[in-house]
Design an enzyme around this catalytic site. Sequence first.
Site, mmCIF file in Angstrom:
data_model
loop_
_atom_site.group_PDB
_atom_site.id
_atom_site.type_symbol
_atom_site.label_atom_id
_atom_site.label_comp_id
_atom_site.label_asym_id
_atom_site.label_seq_id
_atom_site.Cartn_x
_atom_site.Cartn_y
_atom_site.Cartn_z
ATOM 1 N N GLU A 125 0.805 -1.224 0.000
ATOM 2 C CA GLU A 125 0.000 0.000 0.000
ATOM 3 C C GLU A 125 0.837 1.273 0.000
ATOM 4 O O GLU A 125 0.435 2.287 -0.565
ATOM 5 C CB GLU A 125 -0.963 0.020 1.191
ATOM 6 C CG GLU A 125 -2.140 -0.942 1.069
ATOM 7 C CD GLU A 125 -1.861 -2.317 1.632
ATOM 8 O OE1 GLU A 125 -0.686 -2.610 1.957
ATOM 9 O OE2 GLU A 125 -2.806 -3.109 1.755
ATOM 10 N N PHE A 183 -12.002 -7.152 13.434
ATOM 11 C CA PHE A 183 -10.888 -7.607 12.604
ATOM 12 C C PHE A 183 -10.525 -6.531 11.575
ATOM 13 O O PHE A 183 -11.397 -5.996 10.889
ATOM 14 C CB PHE A 183 -11.270 -8.904 11.879
ATOM 15 C CG PHE A 183 -10.189 -9.395 10.944
ATOM 16 C CD1 PHE A 183 -8.951 -9.796 11.439
ATOM 17 C CD2 PHE A 183 -10.397 -9.429 9.565
ATOM 18 C CE1 PHE A 183 -7.953 -10.223 10.580
ATOM 19 C CE2 PHE A 183 -9.405 -9.866 8.707
ATOM 20 C CZ PHE A 183 -8.176 -10.263 9.218
ATOM 21 N N GLN A 184 -9.254 -6.219 11.505
ATOM 22 C CA GLN A 184 -8.725 -5.171 10.610
ATOM 23 C C GLN A 184 -9.392 -3.815 10.823
ATOM 24 O O GLN A 184 -9.516 -3.025 9.886
ATOM 25 C CB GLN A 184 -8.820 -5.618 9.137
ATOM 26 C CG GLN A 184 -7.874 -6.777 8.834
ATOM 27 C CD GLN A 184 -7.693 -7.071 7.355
ATOM 28 O OE1 GLN A 184 -8.577 -6.841 6.548
ATOM 29 N NE2 GLN A 184 -6.528 -7.593 7.001
ATOM 30 N N LYS A 187 -17.760 -0.604 5.258
ATOM 31 C CA LYS A 187 -18.199 -1.596 4.278
ATOM 32 C C LYS A 187 -19.709 -1.559 4.062
ATOM 33 O O LYS A 187 -20.185 -1.720 2.940
ATOM 34 C CB LYS A 187 -17.753 -2.982 4.741
ATOM 35 C CG LYS A 187 -17.813 -4.039 3.651
ATOM 36 C CD LYS A 187 -17.165 -5.338 4.119
ATOM 37 C CE LYS A 187 -17.197 -6.383 3.023
ATOM 38 N NZ LYS A 187 -16.559 -7.635 3.470
ATOM 39 N N MET A 217 24.357 8.747 3.157
ATOM 40 C CA MET A 217 24.200 10.000 3.888
ATOM 41 C C MET A 217 24.418 9.774 5.382
ATOM 42 O O MET A 217 24.982 10.629 6.074
ATOM 43 C CB MET A 217 22.817 10.610 3.614
ATOM 44 C CG MET A 217 22.688 12.048 4.039
ATOM 45 S SD MET A 217 23.916 13.135 3.268
ATOM 46 C CE MET A 217 22.997 13.766 1.867
#
Lengths: 164, 567
Positions: free
Chosen positions: B51, B113-114, B163, B478
């Site tokens: 993602e 969940f999630q 949802k 760096m």
Amino acid sequence: MKHIISMLMENESGALSRVSGLFSARGYNIHALTVAPTEDETLSRLTLVTSGTEQEIEQIVKHLNRLIDVVKVLDLTEGAHIERELMLIKVAATGDMREEYKRLADIFRADIIDVTSTTYTIQMVGDSNKLDAFINILDSGLILETVRSGTMGILRGEKCLQLS
Amino acid sequence: MEMTGAQTLVHFLQDEGVEHIWGYPGGAVLPIYDALDTDATTLNHILVRHEQAAVHAADGYARSTGKPGVVLVTSGPGATNAVTGIATAYMDSIPMVCITGQVPTGLIGLDAFQEIDTVGITRPIVKHNFLVKDVNDLADTLKKAFYLATTGRPGPVVVDIPKDVQNAKSNYVYPQEVDIRSYLPVTKGHSGQIKKAVEMMLSAKRPILYTGGGVILGDASEELTTLTRKLGFPINQTLMGLGAFPASDPQALGMLGMHGTYEANLAMHHSDVIIAIGARFDDRVTGNLEKFCPDAKIIHVDIDPASISKNVIVDIPIVGPVKQVLTEMIQVLDNTKQEKDEAALADWWKQIEEWRATNCLRYDTTGSKIKPQAAMQAVWKSTNGDAYVSSDVGQHQMYAAQYYPFDKPRRWINSGGLGTMGFGLPAAMGVQMAHPDATSICVTGEGSIQMNIQELSTCLQYGLPVKIICLNNGFLGMVRQWQEFFYERRYSMSYMESLPDFVKLAESYGHVGVRIEDPKTMQTQLDEVFSDKYKDRLVFVDILTDQQENVYPMIPAGAGLNEMILV
């Protein structure tokens, strides 16, 4: 210097956390904060007390204005205004003190709003300094509980903080 | 037309003119993925491998086109993986709309969940965010999201859609209008301030233009170029502003700041009038604020009032869109009778040319190892300086900024504010999607590239012929440089042991891998990489560079702009 910043914001969940989140994220102080809906149910009025240099306060106001949920912001301290705070204070009240509290309440124009055989609950309205003064003259050992609303304020005269 | 929330989203995006949406499916966005399958006609979904990359790809698309990037991820880990990308876009004010799935409204707050509080987590890193609780609000909310993302000071906006809202039905009509009473971005700078600013510019003896990413975001390169040439003043550009004014123009002194040129930083330090345009006085630009430009009066043009006098107090603030303000400045300039102080300006330029003559970007070209600076110059030559260059973060980023000069805006794509390693490859993918026939380069290092290397797979799936230029010195360069300078050469954890064979890795992903080790063959090899032979192929170019090379010039943290370390 202490500033009272007052704002109208969308009466939506999350709006308050955007304001408080801004202060914590940018390291600004909040001494007190009070918020409630207004006569227009889509708007809430939030008042907060903060402190900082003129430059910091200017940045605070600019950042508050940048929040999408904030509709209007005003630094009340910039002009003539009235500030008030509500305090409820519960004290141990026995013996001679029961009379003494009544006299003090008269002097401070406070009200005793709840009484038991051993306690008084006193309600007082005023600017923050007045509330501080009242607390300071009490023996701290007698104070059982203090609840303060945080300062709220309003402009003097015909000027208003409202949608234009 | 009656349809589900998921369909509404797809239809809205198409009606809004969105071409591409980068994303990754999951439980809480399954209705949307189904609607993409059944309803999408013009909307193209690109399946990434992580993602974070979806967000960077949309970001690269946005930076190279000026259009908002659009992202679709699921709830919970989908949203948290997107956070780094959203923060990257926020720090650089990139227009973006990120759609996140959420658990059904009835489960919110129950640790489902999630489930994650996406609106809460993203609040400090978005311009605004929404949780849509009613399908009837969905189209209007999406319209607001695009309006907010693309107007005023742009930025990412998150729209969290549970949802059940995706499944609920409502009547969809594309909202033509948008009204947000608390949001009125400034559309015009104050004319009085603009006049005062022009007067101050013309009376300057040692003026400098200091311009940033705001010029590019505001599509004001043309106006900036016209104004700068009319004034005849020297111009410095920030890391984010490169390309807004042609680097090849003699008035351009290059980049300023921590790794800016000697002439840019000294001209800034010794100036008497700074004309700051779409730049925000970032700490990497100003160095030590107490030592910053002691003699300068400052004019500051910015769309965001909160950027003005944030770090440096300015004398003439002008809040407004850069394009409009510069156009009006040009008009005022054309009509004024006030003359420039030509004698003073001639002396100023003489001084600047002396600084420029130090040739601060010189480097040793005699060794047997490839110098990273030479590699960037060779890439510039192979591409005629006309490629889109997306960068990761580290030494290679600075080498690209210094040795791949840009003459056009929106060609230099890098994470300047947040400094996100892993940005480069997905950003280059987004650029390539936006400009299929252009050369899209990802300049990276062996450290950064491994932060999103899984996207090689996405590039294969969508046939994205990105050219990856990996300046491989086996170090987090760096970090190593700072350890050398400031931590007595204790190279704690900056050595990348056990690197993969990038050539084989590229090949295993179905791409072309090329290794360049010899300075003598480098240009020929790069010419081949950028030739028609590989026009349609992703080429991973692993360039083994000198491990000891540092980025110069450098202003150490806490120093002033006049206290540079040269080579």
